[in-house]
Write an enzyme that holds these catalytic residues in place. Structure first.
Site, PDB file in Angstrom:
ATOM      1  N   GLU A  43     -18.467  17.077  -2.560  1.00 20.01           N
ATOM      2  CA  GLU A  43     -18.013  17.776  -1.371  1.00 20.01           C
ATOM      3  C   GLU A  43     -19.034  17.443  -0.285  1.00 20.01           C
ATOM      4  OE1 GLU A  43     -17.575  21.930  -2.139  1.00 20.01           O
ATOM      5  OE2 GLU A  43     -16.900  22.330  -0.090  1.00 20.01           O
ATOM      6  N   ARG A 268     -23.969  21.234 -16.690  1.00 21.07           N
ATOM      7  CA  ARG A 268     -24.692  20.711 -15.540  1.00 21.07           C
ATOM      8  C   ARG A 268     -26.162  20.568 -15.870  1.00 21.07           C
ATOM      9  NH1 ARG A 268     -22.408  23.221 -11.282  1.00 21.07           N
ATOM     10  NH2 ARG A 268     -24.043  22.800  -9.799  1.00 21.07           N
ATOM     11  N   LYS A 278     -27.040  23.807  -3.422  1.00 19.32           N
ATOM     12  CA  LYS A 278     -27.077  23.296  -2.046  1.00 19.32           C
ATOM     13  C   LYS A 278     -27.520  24.389  -1.081  1.00 19.32           C
ATOM     14  CE  LYS A 278     -23.351  20.017  -2.711  1.00 19.32           C
ATOM     15  NZ  LYS A 278     -21.893  19.916  -2.627  1.00 19.32           N
TER      16      LYS A 278
HETATM   17  P1  ATP Z   1     -23.113  23.355  -5.251  1.00 15.51           P
HETATM   18  O1  ATP Z   1     -22.522  24.303  -6.270  1.00 15.51           O
HETATM   19  O2  ATP Z   1     -24.593  23.380  -5.151  1.00 15.51           O
HETATM   20  O3  ATP Z   1     -22.414  23.422  -3.912  1.00 15.51           O
HETATM   21  P2  ATP Z   1     -21.357  21.405  -6.258  1.00 15.51           P
HETATM   22  O4  ATP Z   1     -21.319  21.324  -7.733  1.00 15.51           O
HETATM   23  O5  ATP Z   1     -20.271  22.167  -5.602  1.00 15.51           O
HETATM   24  O6  ATP Z   1     -22.766  21.904  -5.811  1.00 15.51           O
HETATM   25  P3  ATP Z   1     -20.189  18.944  -5.471  1.00 15.51           P
HETATM   26  O7  ATP Z   1     -20.460  18.120  -4.262  1.00 15.51           O
HETATM   27  O8  ATP Z   1     -18.882  19.633  -5.548  1.00 15.51           O
HETATM   28  O9  ATP Z   1     -21.383  19.974  -5.620  1.00 15.51           O
HETATM   29  O10 ATP Z   1     -20.422  18.091  -6.779  1.00 15.51           O
HETATM   30  C1  ATP Z   1     -19.875  16.816  -7.001  1.00 15.51           C
HETATM   31  C2  ATP Z   1     -19.866  16.552  -8.477  1.00 15.51           C
HETATM   32  O11 ATP Z   1     -21.179  16.620  -9.011  1.00 15.51           O
HETATM   33  C3  ATP Z   1     -19.028  17.574  -9.220  1.00 15.51           C
HETATM   34  O12 ATP Z   1     -18.232  16.898 -10.169  1.00 15.51           O
HETATM   35  C4  ATP Z   1     -20.046  18.465  -9.877  1.00 15.51           C
HETATM   36  O13 ATP Z   1     -19.537  19.002 -11.052  1.00 15.51           O
HETATM   37  C5  ATP Z   1     -21.215  17.508 -10.109  1.00 15.51           C
HETATM   38  N1  ATP Z   1     -22.493  18.232 -10.142  1.00 15.51           N
HETATM   39  C6  ATP Z   1     -22.993  19.063  -9.199  1.00 15.51           C
HETATM   40  N2  ATP Z   1     -24.156  19.613  -9.594  1.00 15.51           N
HETATM   41  C7  ATP Z   1     -24.413  19.116 -10.831  1.00 15.51           C
HETATM   42  C8  ATP Z   1     -25.465  19.299 -11.784  1.00 15.51           C
HETATM   43  N3  ATP Z   1     -26.505  20.113 -11.542  1.00 15.51           N
HETATM   44  N4  ATP Z   1     -25.385  18.624 -12.951  1.00 15.51           N
HETATM   45  C9  ATP Z   1     -24.360  17.795 -13.199  1.00 15.51           C
HETATM   46  N5  ATP Z   1     -23.343  17.581 -12.356  1.00 15.51           N
HETATM   47  C10 ATP Z   1     -23.350  18.227 -11.186  1.00 15.51           C
HETATM   48 MG    MG Z   2     -18.265  21.916  -5.332  1.00 16.63          MG
END
Ligand code: ATP
Ligand code: MG
Length: 553
Positions: A43, A268, A278
């Protein structure tokens, strides 16, 4: 910002894990005709961090291993928090990690029209309806997992009426929050996500990519399966929190009659001594606890790059942590280990003294004028360089003790040590100032070819030829392994006040020629990276990692 040459990822030392097994089984059964198509769907509302690296290595890695392809897709269905600044940074970071999406770069928002058409289809089939409950009422009607929810009074509207209302929602006739489109599934499901979830909402906000064409926007759970199916994604990997959303993912695929993408969840990455959300990273940046998103203390990929971490070390780390179905906390020491392992093989050695004290020889006539130093003992092909040797050197203050504690094998009155690459010195005296600080050490030089029994080697720089350089010693950003573990305590209270120490070091002359992005091992100190912002002949060095795990937190 520097861009590293994109290396082809080395074939990983493969550990079997459940996702490799699922893909292998699908290939055997011919489920997708042997095709493996994955995607990384960030995102664009923040910078990528090492947790994302785990997902990137998995998404691109599984595709590479199976001669498939991996798409990079900006998952930009929410117009409110997103920004083009992030889109560019995300692309740069994925490339830097060593992965290539080829022509397969997409935006979820490019599918808005198809998503809208599919929603109209659901309405015509009696599987979606326009609801006018307020968000509080909606929550109340939805209920709790152990009791069935209540049906919305708008649930029995006719397809014609729903279609008319949905079209007028799109046309901008209604204010934000006044109506939503809901999937008609099951208000008694024990899974709250299946209790007629909202799939469209009204938001009179322009979209950073789609412009001002839309004032209704699809919700993630409805949009994501459609995005995957349009791109014919076979294996859609995401993190564990989406497991409970999977029935809805499958419902959308089935009821919209789409390509059968399958969602697979994995745990994760959580890392000690840092935060990864984030929102928290944004807080650290906004409140200026760090110097921007690429501050070398952050777990962001641009921060790690600026710290000097090679992308191969991150890929190796992601392979070693493996892929599982249960949440766990990974020790940052494992990441540091992977970084050292990688740098040790390739990085040239150099000498710099961080906290200098003067060493003066009693026998200046018996000294070599210059000495030869191997650039990398691990790699004879790296050659050698010449370093001026002088009657006065600087050595590290902590390498001398007036009264040596037990097991102290470095320099002390009457004691000898090896001077790295040069010979030996035996301490013959020292001087102190009024405050008791050592101001000068005296010693006698013995050349390398004569036998002197010593138990330690120390590094040094020549007093005249050495040049001052700025060195930034980065340390862990937090003092505790899980800064955000306790919801009642602000994670900021655990900030490490000494996470950045800037020192003027004295460096051997060759280091002045370092180019931005060059890496060195400062002997006995650690691995360093010439700052991308370094000016010519005035390099600034970021400490990437210490030589050993020295954290005593
Ligand atoms: P946040 O919850 O901090 O906003 P997010 O998971 O929503 O982060 P995205 O940009 O949606 O962030 O993530 C893109 C991809 O990366 C998704 O498939 C997500 O599952 C994966 N991802 C995000 N954080 C992690 C993590 N700590 N470990 C493994 N994969 C991750
Ligand atoms: Mg997300």
């Amino acid at each position: 910002m520097t861009t590293e040459p994109t290396p082809t990822p080395a074939p990983p030392t493969k550990n079997m894990h459940f996702i490799r097994e699922i893909i292998a089984a699908d290939n055997r059964s011919g489920k997708y005709g042997g095709q493996v198509v994955t995607r990384f769907p960030p995102e664009p509302n923040g910078y990528l961090h090492i947790g994302h690296a785990k997902a990137i290595c998995l998404d691109f890695g599984m595709a590479l291993e199976n001669n498939g392809r991996c798409h990079l897709r900006m998952d930009d269905t929410n117009p409110v928090k997103e920004d083009v600044e992030y889109t560019d940074a995300i692309k740069e970071d994925v490339r830097w990690l060593g992965f290539d999406w080829g022509p397969h770069y997409y935006h979820a928002s490019d599918y808005f029209e198809q998503m809208y058409e599919l929603a109209c289809g659901l309405i015509r089939d009696g599987k979606a309806y326009v609801c006018e409950l307020t968000s509080e009422e909606w929550k109340d009607y939805r209920g709790i997992p152990t009791e069935p929810g209540r049906e919305s009074p708008f649930r029995q509207r006719s397809p014609e009426e729903n279609l008319d209302l949905f079209q007028r929602m799109r046309a901008g006739e209604f204010p934000d929050g006044s109506k939503v489109l809901r999937a008609k599934i099951d208000m008694t499901s024990p899974n709250l996500h299946m209790r007629d979830p909202v799939i469209y909402r009204i938001l009179h906000v322009p979209h950073p990519h789609a412009g001002d064409q839309w004032c209704i926007y699809p919700m993630y759970d409805y949009a994501h399966p459609i995005e995957d199916a349009i791109e014919k994604i076979t294996h859609s990997m995401c993190t564990l929190e989406f497991e409970v959303h999977r029935p809805l993912y499958d419902w959308v695929i089935q009821n919209c009659n789409l390509f059968p993408s399958q969602q697979i969840e994995f745990a994760r990455l959580e890392l000690t001594y840092t935060v990864m959300s984030k929102r928290k990273l944004l807080e650290l940046v906004r409140q200026k606890h760090v110097n921007g998103w690429d501050d070398p203390r952050l777990p962001t990929l641009c921060g790690l790059r600026r710290r000097g971490v090679p992308p191969a070390a991150i890929r190796e780390f992601c392979e070693r942590i493996g892929v599982t179905k249960y949440d766990s906390l990974t020790d940052v020491a494992l990441l540091e280990h992977c970084i050292r392992d990688d740098l040790n093989k390739t990085v040239p050695r150099a000498m710099a003294v961080l906290d200098p004290v003067r060493l003066v020889f009693d026998n200046p006539d018996e000294l070599p004028a210059t000495i030869q130093a191997a650039n990398n003992p691990e790699d004879p092909a790296a050659g050698a360089r010449e370093i001026p040797f002088e009657p006065e050197l600087f050595i590290e203050r902590e390498d001398f003790a007036e009264v040596p504690p037990p097991k102290y094998f470095r320099l002390a009155p009457g004691k000898s040590v090896r001077l790295r690459n040069a010979g030996f010195v035996t301490c013959t005296g020292f001087e102190k100032d009024a405050a008791g600080n050592i101001t000068l050490i005296r010693g006698r030089f013995t050349p390398m070819n004569q036998p002197v029994k010593v138990k330690a080697t120390i590094h040094w720089v020549p007093a005249q030829a050495a040049r001052p350089v700025e060195v930034r010693l980065y340390d862990r950003l937090f003092t505790v392994p899980e800064p955000d573990a306790d919801k009642n305590v602000d994670f900021m209270t655990h900030l490490n006040p000494d996470s950045l120490q800037t020192v003027q070091a004295l460096a051997e002359p060759s280091l002045l020629a370092a180019q931005p992005g060059d890496r060195f091992q400062f002997e006995r100190i650690g691995y360093f990276y010439a700052e991308p912002d370094s000016r010519p002949n005035a390099p600034v060095f970021n400490r990437t990692v210490t030589l050993k795990d020295s954290w005593k937190g």
